[in-house]
Design a protein around this motif. Structure first.
Motif, PDB file in Angstrom:
ATOM      1  N   ALA A  17       3.178  -3.814   8.318  1.00  0.00           N
ATOM      2  CA  ALA A  17       3.252  -4.337   6.949  1.00  0.00           C
ATOM      3  C   ALA A  17       4.359  -3.680   6.145  1.00  0.00           C
ATOM      4  N   GLY A  18       5.097  -2.765   6.771  1.00  0.00           N
ATOM      5  CA  GLY A  18       6.206  -2.110   6.092  1.00  0.00           C
ATOM      6  C   GLY A  18       5.825  -0.855   5.332  1.00  0.00           C
ATOM      7  N   VAL A  19       4.617  -0.334   5.575  1.00  0.00           N
ATOM      8  CA  VAL A  19       4.152   0.879   4.893  1.00  0.00           C
ATOM      9  C   VAL A  19       4.581   2.098   5.704  1.00  0.00           C
ATOM     10  N   PRO A  20       5.278   3.060   5.096  1.00  0.00           N
ATOM     11  CA  PRO A  20       5.629   4.280   5.831  1.00  0.00           C
ATOM     12  C   PRO A  20       4.383   5.044   6.251  1.00  0.00           C
ATOM     13  N   VAL A  21       4.331   5.413   7.521  1.00  0.00           N
ATOM     14  CA  VAL A  21       3.166   6.108   8.067  1.00  0.00           C
ATOM     15  C   VAL A  21       3.620   7.293   8.905  1.00  0.00           C
ATOM     16  N   HIS A  22       3.013   8.430   8.661  1.00  0.00           N
ATOM     17  CA  HIS A  22       3.114   9.554   9.599  1.00  0.00           C
ATOM     18  C   HIS A  22       1.782   9.619  10.324  1.00  0.00           C
ATOM     19  N   LEU A  40       0.843  -1.201   0.000  1.00  0.00           N
ATOM     20  CA  LEU A  40       0.000   0.000   0.000  1.00  0.00           C
ATOM     21  C   LEU A  40       0.878   1.249   0.000  1.00  0.00           C
ATOM     22  N   PRO A  41       0.354   2.368  -0.490  1.00  0.00           N
ATOM     23  CA  PRO A  41       1.153   3.599  -0.516  1.00  0.00           C
ATOM     24  C   PRO A  41       1.356   4.159   0.885  1.00  0.00           C
ATOM     25  N   PRO A  42       2.382   4.972   1.069  1.00  0.00           N
ATOM     26  CA  PRO A  42       2.590   5.637   2.357  1.00  0.00           C
ATOM     27  C   PRO A  42       1.347   6.406   2.772  1.00  0.00           C
ATOM     28  N   ALA A  43       1.216   6.586   4.086  1.00  0.00           N
ATOM     29  CA  ALA A  43       0.006   7.207   4.628  1.00  0.00           C
ATOM     30  C   ALA A  43       0.330   8.306   5.622  1.00  0.00           C
ATOM     31  N   THR A  44      -0.516   9.327   5.612  1.00  0.00           N
ATOM     32  CA  THR A  44      -0.599  10.288   6.700  1.00  0.00           C
ATOM     33  C   THR A  44      -1.938  10.024   7.371  1.00  0.00           C
ATOM     34  N   LEU A  45      -1.915   9.713   8.667  1.00  0.00           N
ATOM     35  CA  LEU A  45      -3.141   9.323   9.366  1.00  0.00           C
ATOM     36  C   LEU A  45      -3.233  10.083  10.678  1.00  0.00           C
TER      37      LEU A  45
END
Length: 311
Positions: A264-269, A237-242
């Motif tokens: 899952a290895g997805v970059p998240v801010h 999945l693409p990186p997320a800002t949450l």
């Protein structure tokens, strides 16, 4: 932490006008009174254009915002909140304009079909159609398709998360980033954040039960097009800002989704704003905490588009 003082003052005004029980409310009646904190004098942008495209249920209305900056620009497909029952292009015009200028980006706001006239999966189908259209017409919009963002608040955040998952599963269109503002990620109304903040803080448990009932018919569904939290594999999945809010019943599901993405290895801010309630970022220009959260969101999205990072 206690409620932010400015938010507490707004809540006091809200509680001075008691509402009837949810069992007596109708979608039509609630829509009449549904107004987010829109500015009387909307923030100017270079261009606002109304547009419509063929949709699964007929003509699908879009509103396209352009900033002063020359392209090619990132493009944000924006889905408004309102519990799948309320909201429209006008209710979130202030946020669309603000993101257009601040990112800066072409913003395409989507007037997806609402329940109960159009139950699930109508909103998802419209969101998917709009996203595919934007990807196909990015060059004509003056946008860079490699910087395609899906985003929204609350129910709109749910749609953005679902579209990011569908795009991954269907191998396109490629989404560069997902911007999720206090999103609906599940239909479980028994979480601790619902027990603690499900009454007296704007979004209430019975309100969510009412809205999900209109949207789904069966509020207990775990269909991943409603509950992105239950998708087994979140890799790719693409990186997320949450962003989440302390006094929000949706807080725990949003934080759990952010953690599952990280695992899952997805970059998240991700950040939870102390003293904030659900929907607080719509008070942009009126509440200092909303202004700060908006600025943080813009920085996070810009940073993600410029290169991979995880916080």
């Amino acid at each position: 932490m206690s409620l932010d003082p400015q938010i507490a003052a707004l809540m006091q005004q809200l509680h001075s006008q008691p509402m009837p029980p949810w069992s007596e409310m109708t979608p039509e009646g609630l829509r009449v009174g549904y107004k987010m904190a829109s500015a009387e004098n909307p923030e100017p942008v270079a261009e606002v254009r109304e547009h419509s495209i063929p949709g699964p249920g007929g003509e699908l209305s879009l509103r396209i915002y352009r900033p002063e900056r020359e392209g090619p620009l990132p493009v944000l497909v924006f889905f408004h909140g309102g519990g799948f029952v309320m909201g429209d292009l006008d209710s979130h015009d202030n946020l669309a304009r603000a993101f257009c200028n601040a990112l800066p980006a072409v913003v395409v706001a989507v007037d997806y079909r609402l329940a109960p006239e159009h139950r699930f999966p109508a909103a998802v189908e419209d969101a998917w159609t709009a996203t595919c259209w934007v990807a196909l017409h990015a060059e004509a919009l003056g946008a860079d398709v490699s910087r395609l963002i899906v985003g929204g608040d609350s129910a709109g955040g749910n749609l953005a998360a679902v579209i990011a998952q569908l795009a991954c599963a269907r191998q396109g269109p490629a989404i560069a980033h997902q911007m999720l503002l206090y999103p609906v990620c599940d239909t479980n109304l028994e979480r601790e954040s619902y027990r603690r903040y499900g009454q007296g803080y704007f979004l209430e448990t019975e309100m969510m039960r009412w809205m999900l009932g209109h949207y789904l018919g069966d509020p207990q569904t775990r269909d991943t097009r409603v509950c992105p939290l239950h998708t087994p594999d979140l890799r790719q999945l693409p990186p997320a800002t949450l962003m989440t809010a302390e006094y929000d019943p949706l807080r725990e599901e949003g934080e759990e989704y952010a953690e599952r993405l990280r695992q899952a290895g997805v970059p998240v801010h991700g950040h939870c704003y102390p003293g904030a309630i659900h929907g607080f970022m719509s008070f942009l220009g009126m509440v200092g905490l909303a202004d700060r959260a908006f600025a943080d969101t813009v920085v996070a999205v810009r940073t993600a588009l410029s290169g991979p990072s995880s916080k």
